[in-house]
Design an enzyme around this catalytic site. Structure first.
Site: not given
Ligand SMILES: O=C(O)C(=O)C[C@H](O)[C@H](O)COP(=O)(O)O
Length: 206
Positions: A40, A69, A128
């Site tokens: 993604e 997001t 998620k």
């Molecule tokens: O994009 C979004 O809406 C998310 O909720 C994904 C999270 O913000 C992080 O990008 C994932 O976390 P990490 O693997 O610790 O970097």
């Protein structure tokens, strides 16, 4: 695409989020070449829709490329137009229903039991669990008791060891951003990204 089947099969969703569109595109293509089947691109990335458009053109129509997001109905439509095959959200939002209208599967963000119910009844293809680091694998285990049929994908602070633990507690897949991407989203060495991808693919192997 059947997002739930893809998640169950491949067990790893890579999350690309970054300030440099060229580096983000290179990262997406490097992940795909490395055997990561689901990627993604977060809409908080610089020129995210253009990155999705270019990645779709390079990877062809069948690759499981999604937008992350995605909070509003407008963003959901823009992501679909750019070539996203699925949507990911950090919360229950208007994009969940819009995904249904567009025929795009949605991996909807939820943290609490109430939100898990809202995500599932809103038509999410999978839930998620975000931010998963807040409760860790034990929290996923606790949620699985009342929701044994729900497909959970923990996201947030998941490293290779955490990936093994969440999958061991019944997650269908994990979503991984910075522990996998590292500095690749700022132009870091693609060879190092290939090595991290291999390590995560080994961690999620059955
Ligand atoms: O994009 C979004 O809406 C998310 O909720 C994904 C999270 O913000 C992080 O990008 C994932 O976390 P990490 O693997 O610790 O970097």
């Amino acid at each position: 695409m059947n997002l739930l089947d893809e998640l169950r099969t491949h067990r790893l969703l890579a999350i690309v989020r970054g300030p440099d569109p060229a580096a983000a595109l290179t990262a997406v293509l490097t992940l795909a070449e490395s055997g990561v089947a689901l990627v993604e691109v977060s809409l908080t990335s610089a020129d995210a829709l253009d990155v999705i458009r270019r990645a779709r053109a390079a990877l062809g129509p069948d690759y499981a490329l999604g937008a992350g997001t995605v909070l509003s109905a407008e963003d959901a439509r823009a992501a679909a137009d750019a070539g996203a095959a699925f949507l990911v959200t950090p919360a229950i939002s208007a994009s969940l229903a819009e995904g249904g209208r567009l025929g795009l599967p949605v991996l909807a963000g939820a943290l609490t039991p109430t939100e898990v119910v809202q995500a599932s009844s809103g038509g999410a293809a999978a839930v998620k669990l975000f931010p998963a680091s807040l409760g860790g694998p034990d929290y996923l285990g606790a949620l699985r008791d009342p929701f044994p049929g729900t497909a959970f994908v923990p996201v947030g602070g998941v490293d290779a060891d955490g990936a093994r633990q969440y999958l061991g507690r019944g997650a269908v897949a994990v979503g991984v951003g910075s522990p996998l991407l590292g500095d690749a989203v700022r132009g870091g060495d693609p060879a190092a990204l290939r090595e991290r991808a291999a390590a995560f693919l080994a961690a999620v192997r059955r």
